[in-house]
Write an enzyme that holds these catalytic residues in place. Structure first.
Site, PDB file in Angstrom:
ATOM      1  N   HIS A  80       0.707   5.420   0.921  1.00 23.74           N
ATOM      2  CA  HIS A  80      -0.001   6.430   1.719  1.00 23.74           C
ATOM      3  C   HIS A  80       0.059   7.764   0.972  1.00 23.74           C
ATOM      4  O   HIS A  80       1.150   8.225   0.632  1.00 23.74           O
ATOM      5  CB  HIS A  80       0.689   6.660   3.063  1.00 23.74           C
ATOM      6  N   HIS A 121       0.830  -1.208   0.000  1.00 25.20           N
ATOM      7  CA  HIS A 121       0.000   0.000   0.000  1.00 25.20           C
ATOM      8  C   HIS A 121       0.860   1.251   0.000  1.00 25.20           C
ATOM      9  O   HIS A 121       1.936   1.293   0.572  1.00 25.20           O
ATOM     10  CB  HIS A 121      -0.971   0.032   1.188  1.00 25.20           C
TER      11      HIS A 121
END
Ligand code: 5GP
Ligand code: ZN
Length: 134
Positions: free
Chosen positions: A100, A98
């Site tokens: 951010h 992931h």
């Protein structure tokens, strides 16, 4: 072991979704360091960027390009930090790749301290981002 972000992508665990396409999914971080803090994940599981494909890396960055301007517009931010904690040594907590996106405003300190906004505030922020995405 079940994966938290796979469960979010599949809808098994609720989230404040802001965007999805064929290969990526974006939703608000539950502990944002700034208003509009968004996570972008690939829909296909990989523990981290290195164990996924180059194509996945490109798709994640294409989604940053696509949605970051709308996030900034929605929360009235002037810029953003783009981050990835890759591996335990770097502080990765959730082992599903992931990125951010952390919106930043001029004059506001760039802290990385988690906040705990109400579910209602998170929902309103996500709605504003979806609206800005058109
Ligand atoms: P990492 O340290 O692995 O880069 O970041 C994981 C992020 O996932 C953290 O910023 C954390 O706040 C966020 N997070 C953890 N659990 C959940 C959850 O159940 N829902 C959402 N939306 N975010 C989560
Ligand atoms: Zn996963």
């Amino acid at each position: 072991m079940p994966c938290l972000f796979c469960a979010i992508v599949s809808g098994e665990i609720p989230c404040q979704k802001v965007y999805e396409d064929a290969s990526t999914f974006a939703f608000l971080d539950i502990g944002p360091v700034s208003e509009g803090h968004t996570l972008i994940v690939p829909k296909t599981h990989a523990d981290n960027l290195a164990s996924g494909s180059a194509e996945t890396a490109q798709q994640l960055m294409a989604t940053v390009y696509r949605i970051a301007p709308a996030i900034l517009k929605a929360v009235g931010a002037d810029g953003y930090n783009l981050g990835m904690n890759h591996g335990e040594a770097a502080g990765q907590d959730v082992f599903h790749t992931h990125l951010h996106i952390m919106p930043r405003k001029v004059g506001v300190p760039r802290v990385f301290t988690k906040t705990h906004p109400s579910p209602e505030l998170l929902a309103a922020t996500a709605a504003a981002i979806r609206e800005a995405l058109g």
